[in-house]
Design a protein around this motif. Structure first.
Motif, PDB file in Angstrom:
ATOM      1  N   MET A   1      21.857  11.942 122.579  1.00  0.00           N
ATOM      2  CA  MET A   1      21.744  12.665 123.847  1.00  0.00           C
ATOM      3  C   MET A   1      21.435  14.150 123.654  1.00  0.00           C
ATOM      4  SD  MET A   1      21.933  10.538 126.207  1.00  0.00           S
ATOM      5  CE  MET A   1      22.166   8.766 126.108  1.00  0.00           C
ATOM      6  N   THR A   2      21.223  14.560 122.419  1.00  0.00           N
ATOM      7  CA  THR A   2      20.888  15.955 122.128  1.00  0.00           C
ATOM      8  C   THR A   2      19.426  16.054 121.715  1.00  0.00           C
ATOM      9  OG1 THR A   2      23.153  16.379 121.381  1.00  0.00           O
ATOM     10  CG2 THR A   2      21.466  17.961 120.708  1.00  0.00           C
ATOM     11  N   ARG A   3      18.694  16.976 122.337  1.00  0.00           N
ATOM     12  CA  ARG A   3      17.260  17.105 122.063  1.00  0.00           C
ATOM     13  C   ARG A   3      16.896  18.578 121.917  1.00  0.00           C
ATOM     14  NH1 ARG A   3      13.358  14.763 126.601  1.00  0.00           N
ATOM     15  NH2 ARG A   3      14.174  16.602 127.696  1.00  0.00           N
ATOM     16  N   HIS A   4      15.953  18.830 120.992  1.00  0.00           N
ATOM     17  CA  HIS A   4      15.422  20.177 120.825  1.00  0.00           C
ATOM     18  C   HIS A   4      13.926  20.089 120.541  1.00  0.00           C
ATOM     19  CE1 HIS A   4      14.759  24.129 118.697  1.00  0.00           C
ATOM     20  NE2 HIS A   4      15.430  24.517 119.759  1.00  0.00           N
ATOM     21  N   ARG A   5      13.155  20.849 121.255  1.00  0.00           N
ATOM     22  CA  ARG A   5      11.692  20.808 121.137  1.00  0.00           C
ATOM     23  C   ARG A   5      11.179  19.386 121.362  1.00  0.00           C
ATOM     24  NH1 ARG A   5       9.999  25.586 117.565  1.00  0.00           N
ATOM     25  NH2 ARG A   5       8.025  24.488 117.366  1.00  0.00           N
ATOM     26  N   ASN A   6      11.787  18.688 122.322  1.00  0.00           N
ATOM     27  CA  ASN A   6      11.402  17.316 122.691  1.00  0.00           C
ATOM     28  C   ASN A   6      11.636  16.299 121.580  1.00  0.00           C
ATOM     29  OD1 ASN A   6      10.542  17.907 125.350  1.00  0.00           O
ATOM     30  ND2 ASN A   6       8.592  18.694 124.544  1.00  0.00           N
ATOM     31  N   VAL A   7      12.467  16.627 120.619  1.00  0.00           N
ATOM     32  CA  VAL A   7      12.823  15.700 119.536  1.00  0.00           C
ATOM     33  C   VAL A   7      14.329  15.500 119.560  1.00  0.00           C
ATOM     34  CG1 VAL A   7      12.834  15.307 117.049  1.00  0.00           C
ATOM     35  CG2 VAL A   7      10.866  16.432 118.121  1.00  0.00           C
ATOM     36  N   ARG A   8      14.741  14.232 119.544  1.00  0.00           N
ATOM     37  CA  ARG A   8      16.164  13.941 119.605  1.00  0.00           C
ATOM     38  C   ARG A   8      16.784  13.861 118.211  1.00  0.00           C
ATOM     39  NH1 ARG A   8      16.099   8.658 123.251  1.00  0.00           N
ATOM     40  NH2 ARG A   8      14.195   8.370 122.020  1.00  0.00           N
ATOM     41  N   PHE A   9      18.085  14.063 118.185  1.00  0.00           N
ATOM     42  CA  PHE A   9      18.855  13.886 116.963  1.00  0.00           C
ATOM     43  C   PHE A   9      19.369  12.448 116.889  1.00  0.00           C
ATOM     44  CE2 PHE A   9      18.868  18.399 117.654  1.00  0.00           C
ATOM     45  CZ  PHE A   9      18.929  18.972 116.394  1.00  0.00           C
ATOM     46  N   ALA A  10      19.862  12.069 115.723  1.00  0.00           N
ATOM     47  CA  ALA A  10      20.419  10.729 115.538  1.00  0.00           C
ATOM     48  C   ALA A  10      21.531  10.794 114.499  1.00  0.00           C
ATOM     49  CB  ALA A  10      19.334   9.741 115.106  1.00  0.00           C
ATOM     50  N   PHE A  11      22.372   9.773 114.498  1.00  0.00           N
ATOM     51  CA  PHE A  11      23.458   9.676 113.523  1.00  0.00           C
ATOM     52  C   PHE A  11      23.435   8.276 112.934  1.00  0.00           C
ATOM     53  CE2 PHE A  11      27.832   8.849 112.188  1.00  0.00           C
ATOM     54  CZ  PHE A  11      28.093   9.985 111.425  1.00  0.00           C
ATOM     55  N   SER A  12      23.540   8.177 111.597  1.00  0.00           N
ATOM     56  CA  SER A  12      23.353   6.889 110.929  1.00  0.00           C
ATOM     57  C   SER A  12      24.543   6.463 110.084  1.00  0.00           C
ATOM     58  CB  SER A  12      22.101   6.947 110.045  1.00  0.00           C
ATOM     59  OG  SER A  12      22.227   7.983 109.066  1.00  0.00           O
ATOM     60  N   GLY A  13      25.731   6.964 110.356  1.00  0.00           N
ATOM     61  CA  GLY A  13      26.904   6.602 109.564  1.00  0.00           C
ATOM     62  C   GLY A  13      27.247   5.125 109.694  1.00  0.00           C
ATOM     63  N   ASN A  14      27.963   4.602 108.702  1.00  0.00           N
ATOM     64  CA  ASN A  14      28.371   3.196 108.728  1.00  0.00           C
ATOM     65  C   ASN A  14      29.886   3.072 108.701  1.00  0.00           C
ATOM     66  OD1 ASN A  14      29.342   2.763 105.771  1.00  0.00           O
ATOM     67  ND2 ASN A  14      27.323   3.723 105.524  1.00  0.00           N
ATOM     68  N   TYR A  15      30.373   1.888 109.049  1.00  0.00           N
ATOM     69  CA  TYR A  15      31.810   1.671 109.196  1.00  0.00           C
ATOM     70  C   TYR A  15      32.556   1.857 107.879  1.00  0.00           C
ATOM     71  CZ  TYR A  15      36.269  -0.566 110.193  1.00  0.00           C
ATOM     72  OH  TYR A  15      37.619  -0.808 110.330  1.00  0.00           O
ATOM     73  N   GLY A  16      32.029   1.329 106.778  1.00  0.00           N
ATOM     74  CA  GLY A  16      32.730   1.401 105.506  1.00  0.00           C
ATOM     75  C   GLY A  16      33.001   2.828 105.061  1.00  0.00           C
ATOM     76  N   ASP A  17      31.973   3.670 105.107  1.00  0.00           N
ATOM     77  CA  ASP A  17      32.150   5.070 104.701  1.00  0.00           C
ATOM     78  C   ASP A  17      33.103   5.799 105.644  1.00  0.00           C
ATOM     79  OD1 ASP A  17      30.457   4.723 102.574  1.00  0.00           O
ATOM     80  OD2 ASP A  17      28.699   5.538 103.596  1.00  0.00           O
ATOM     81  N   ALA A  18      32.989   5.519 106.948  1.00  0.00           N
ATOM     82  CA  ALA A  18      33.876   6.169 107.919  1.00  0.00           C
ATOM     83  C   ALA A  18      35.324   5.736 107.688  1.00  0.00           C
ATOM     84  CB  ALA A  18      33.441   5.828 109.340  1.00  0.00           C
ATOM     85  N   PHE A  19      35.536   4.479 107.348  1.00  0.00           N
ATOM     86  CA  PHE A  19      36.898   3.990 107.098  1.00  0.00           C
ATOM     87  C   PHE A  19      37.517   4.689 105.892  1.00  0.00           C
ATOM     88  CE2 PHE A  19      39.950   1.014 105.224  1.00  0.00           C
ATOM     89  CZ  PHE A  19      40.760   0.758 106.323  1.00  0.00           C
TER      90      PHE A  19
END
Length: 364
Positions: free
Chosen positions: A132-150
């Motif tokens: 939901m965050t955009r700058h210069r008409n390009v959005r950001f993304a997040f690619s984390g996974n459950y194992g690393d977060a755990f």
């Protein structure tokens, strides 16, 4: 903290610079106060339903007034998205609260289930916020996974308890590394190289400041007590001395806490920004000074307390302005080739669940 440097062979070093300058924040306390007070009044009148609209208005105001190279950020979430997620999250929280009260044993199982679900909540919340965050008409993304977060948000914090918190700075470093290294801007992932020794150094400096502060605080209280006894001041009688003394104690306590927070946060924030870059796209530098940040946090806290909360918009604007001023961004010509990759729809439920259950997944 030394800023990140690039060798002559580095793609960034040879990539033409199209912008270098500070982040600009143009928000005004008066403007935000109007938004804030309306948000509160309508949220109360609608029994909290308007809070979803209030959140979107607040985010859009701060995003829209934050600019890099003349381009502001956009917050793309809609109030309905937030409201749906918030309703679901509140329902889950109410069910959990009732179960804990009526069936404690099952409540323990719920708590265990929540602990296991926390990495998923963190990941989904960050995916939603980034998308939901955009700058210069390009959005950001997040690619984390459950194992690393755990590992980073559950196992390492638990392990730090059994090491008498000696592992805590390393655990905090791993959390920050995970939160930031999984961010991408369009089709370009960020490179983050955080160092554990910086976190231990920040912890030791903070502890040193805390010890010095406690000594000074103790000396002040001792001298004040002696002065009151010599002057035959009766604490039971209302006079200038008995009124000012608690006020001074409270002010010193707030100053102590804000100083500790400012010292640690400024060191870590500078390290994260100075150790992060989008190859061929952008590099960052932060030179937030602990003294400036401590003064800001201290005066903000006093203003909010003595205004009974009415100074909150002013305090929030001041903080945003200082952090923007302390942040420098260098943009390279590779930014012109960034592709806004299509993102799958993400539910806002996880983000609102994180808010309801008081999980802090905010980024520096």
């Amino acid at each position: 903290m030394e800023p990140t440097t690039h060798s002559a062979e580095s793609p960034i070093a040879t990539n033409p610079t199209i912008f270098q300058g500070r982040v600009q924040f143009s928000g005004q306390a008066g403007e935000f106060f109007g938004i804030w007070i309306v948000n509160i009044l309508l949220s109360i009148l609608t029994l909290g339903i308007y809070s979803a609209w209030a959140k979107v208005r607040t985010y859009r105001y701060f995003y829209g007034n934050t600019q890099i190279d003349g381009h502001s950020f956009d917050y793309l979430a809609t109030p309905i998205q937030i409201l749906k997620g918030r309703i679901l999250a509140v329902v889950v929280f109410v069910i959990y609260s009732l179960v804990v009260q009526l069936l404690p044993l099952i409540g323990l199982l719920f708590a265990l289930g929540f602990l296991l679900a926390m990495p998923w909540i963190i990941n989904q919340g960050l995916r939603f916020n980034m998308r939901m965050t955009r700058h210069r008409n390009v959005r950001f993304a997040f690619s984390g996974n459950y194992g690393d977060a755990f590992v980073n948000f559950v196992l390492l914090p638990i392990a730090s308890v059994f090491t008498l918190y000696l592992l805590l700075p390393y655990a905090l470093k791993r959390m920050d590394q995970y939160l930031h290294e999984n961010i991408s801007y369009g089709n370009k992932a960020i490179n983050v190289n955080l160092k554990g020794e910086t976190y231990y150094m920040a912890a030791l400096i903070t502890i040193g400041v805390a010890i010095a502060g406690l000594v000074i605080f103790g000396i002040f209280v001792g001298i004040s007590g002696v002065a009151m006894s010599v002057g035959n001041v009766d604490p039971g009688n209302l006079n200038v001395s008995t009124i000012l003394f608690p006020v001074l104690i409270m002010a010193l306590y707030i100053a102590f806490l804000t100083l500790l927070s400012a010292v640690y946060q400024s060191i870590i924030r500078n390290h994260i920004f100075n150790s992060s870059e989008f190859d061929d796209v952008a590099s960052f530098k932060s030179d937030l000074k602990a003294a400036d940040y401590a003064i800001l946090l201290f005066t903000n806290a006093l203003a909010i307390i003595f205004s009974l909360g009415m100074a909150y918009p002013w305090a929030k604007i001041r903080r945003a302005r200082l952090l923007a001023k302390a942040t420098e961004v260098t943009i390279y010509s590779g930014a012109l080739a960034i592709i806004d990759t299509a993102q799958q729809e993400q539910s806002s439920f996880a983000e609102e669940a994180a808010n309801v259950f008081d999980i802090d997944i905010s980024l520096t």
